[in-house]
Design an enzyme around this catalytic site. Structure first.
Site, PDB file in Angstrom:
ATOM      1  N   SER A   1       0.835  -1.213   0.000  1.00  0.00           N
ATOM      2  CA  SER A   1       0.000   0.000   0.000  1.00  0.00           C
ATOM      3  C   SER A   1       0.864   1.254   0.000  1.00  0.00           C
ATOM      4  CB  SER A   1      -0.902   0.022   1.230  1.00  0.00           C
ATOM      5  OG  SER A   1      -1.831  -1.032   1.192  1.00  0.00           O
TER       6      SER A   1
HETATM    7  N1  SAH Z   1      -1.145  -4.538   3.857  1.00  0.00           N
HETATM    8  C1  SAH Z   1      -0.500  -4.905   2.629  1.00  0.00           C
HETATM    9  C2  SAH Z   1      -1.491  -4.653   1.503  1.00  0.00           C
HETATM   10  C3  SAH Z   1      -1.331  -5.637   0.437  1.00  0.00           C
HETATM   11  S1  SAH Z   1      -2.534  -5.472  -0.861  1.00  0.00           S
HETATM   12  C4  SAH Z   1       0.761  -4.112   2.356  1.00  0.00           C
HETATM   13  O1  SAH Z   1       0.767  -2.902   2.604  1.00  0.00           O
HETATM   14  O2  SAH Z   1       1.721  -4.667   1.862  1.00  0.00           O
HETATM   15  C5  SAH Z   1      -3.877  -6.426  -0.209  1.00  0.00           C
HETATM   16  C6  SAH Z   1      -3.563  -7.821   0.200  1.00  0.00           C
HETATM   17  O3  SAH Z   1      -4.779  -8.426   0.616  1.00  0.00           O
HETATM   18  C7  SAH Z   1      -3.007  -8.699  -0.923  1.00  0.00           C
HETATM   19  O4  SAH Z   1      -1.812  -9.299  -0.487  1.00  0.00           O
HETATM   20  C8  SAH Z   1      -4.106  -9.741  -1.143  1.00  0.00           C
HETATM   21  O5  SAH Z   1      -3.636 -11.001  -1.537  1.00  0.00           O
HETATM   22  C9  SAH Z   1      -4.762  -9.783   0.228  1.00  0.00           C
HETATM   23  N2  SAH Z   1      -6.143 -10.288   0.259  1.00  0.00           N
HETATM   24  C10 SAH Z   1      -7.148 -10.067  -0.624  1.00  0.00           C
HETATM   25  N3  SAH Z   1      -8.267 -10.714  -0.252  1.00  0.00           N
HETATM   26  C11 SAH Z   1      -7.968 -11.371   0.903  1.00  0.00           C
HETATM   27  C12 SAH Z   1      -8.689 -12.259   1.776  1.00  0.00           C
HETATM   28  N4  SAH Z   1      -9.968 -12.599   1.539  1.00  0.00           N
HETATM   29  N5  SAH Z   1      -8.051 -12.732   2.848  1.00  0.00           N
HETATM   30  C13 SAH Z   1      -6.757 -12.435   3.110  1.00  0.00           C
HETATM   31  N6  SAH Z   1      -6.011 -11.618   2.325  1.00  0.00           N
HETATM   32  C14 SAH Z   1      -6.610 -11.096   1.235  1.00  0.00           C
END
Ligand code: SAH
Length: 223
Positions: free
Chosen positions: A70
């Site tokens: 993010s």
């Molecule tokens: N907090 C992370 C954001 C990553 S983007 C950072 O700053 O690096 C969002 C993430 O949510 C992705 O890795 C995606 O695979 C995950 N995601 C999407 N749907 C999900 C679900 N149902 N359960 C767990 N993770 C999920």
């Protein structure tokens, strides 16, 4: 996976972090503890070395499995809305790069974080700050299900675009607990919401700015 002893945090990186913190202040982030956490955590450690020089630009970058780390502003914004106090139990949906996870841990939360992408989850045993932040537990699973056996949580943070308010997560929130969730408003934009569980179980709903996240998807991947 990169190892802490192989990584360097130079004066250049630190200088860029100072600038990033100034940018976040200009954009309206006021919570000193959140700004300090961003100031202290080397974001470039959570990215491929190819991004070393641009890691402190206020943008999202690609990580594995077609996901993203993010944008720092988004991380600061969501964290500020959560109003974390030391020792609180926080459930994060979407571990991704583990950067947001680390910001939560730096604020003293006990963090439970779930990732549905196997490839990303498989990076978590080599987490760089295992010793510094033993207050994090990583889970492979579907965030829509939450962690019923570890509930209730003081705070729940969703870091992917949610098509709806996940009912099971709402059930796993304590009374007076808060959920920060980017809820789909159109195909490309989400409205940031802060939902507080009132004593009678009903919801207090506060709406903030619009953002753009990768989608929250059901189930978990096989590889
Ligand atoms: N907090 C992370 C954001 C990553 S983007 C950072 O700053 O690096 C969002 C993430 O949510 C992705 O890795 C995606 O695979 C995950 N995601 C999407 N749907 C999900 C679900 N149902 N359960 C767990 N993770 C999920």
């Amino acid at each position: 996976m990169r190892k802490l002893e192989d990584l360097v945090d130079t004066y250049l990186h630190k200088g860029l972090r100072n600038k990033l913190v100034d940018t976040l202040k200009e954009k309206g982030i006021t919570d000193i503890q959140v700004l300090e956490a961003i100031h202290s955590i080397p974001r470039h450690y959570f990215l491929d070395s190819a991004f070393d020089k641009i890691a402190y630009e206020d943008r999202a970058f690609p990580i594995a499995s077609e996901q993203t780390i993010s944008q720092p502003y988004t991380v600061a914004y969501q964290t500020q809305l959560l109003q974390i106090k030391k020792g609180e139990k926080v459930l994060e949906i979407g571990t991704g790069s583990m950067y947001q996870t680390t910001v939560l841990a730096a604020l003293g939360a006990k963090v439970y974080t779930i990732e549905r992408q196997k490839q990303l989850f498989e990076q978590t045993p080599t987490y760089l700050y295992k010793n510094q932040y033993p207050n994090i537990e990583f889970f492979f699973g579907d965030g829509f299900e939450g962690l019923p056996l570890l509930a209730p949580f003081d705070k729940i943070l969703i870091t992917a675009a949610a098509p709806k308010i996940p009912e099971k997560l709402w059930e796993q929130l304590k009374v007076s607990g808060k959920m920060v969730i980017p809820l789909d408003e159109s195909e490309t934009a989400q409205r940031m919401l802060r939902l507080t569980k009132k004593k009678d179980g009903t919801v207090k709903r506060e709406a903030f700015d619009a953002f753009s996240f990768v989608p929250m998807l059901e189930g978990k991947t096989q590889k």
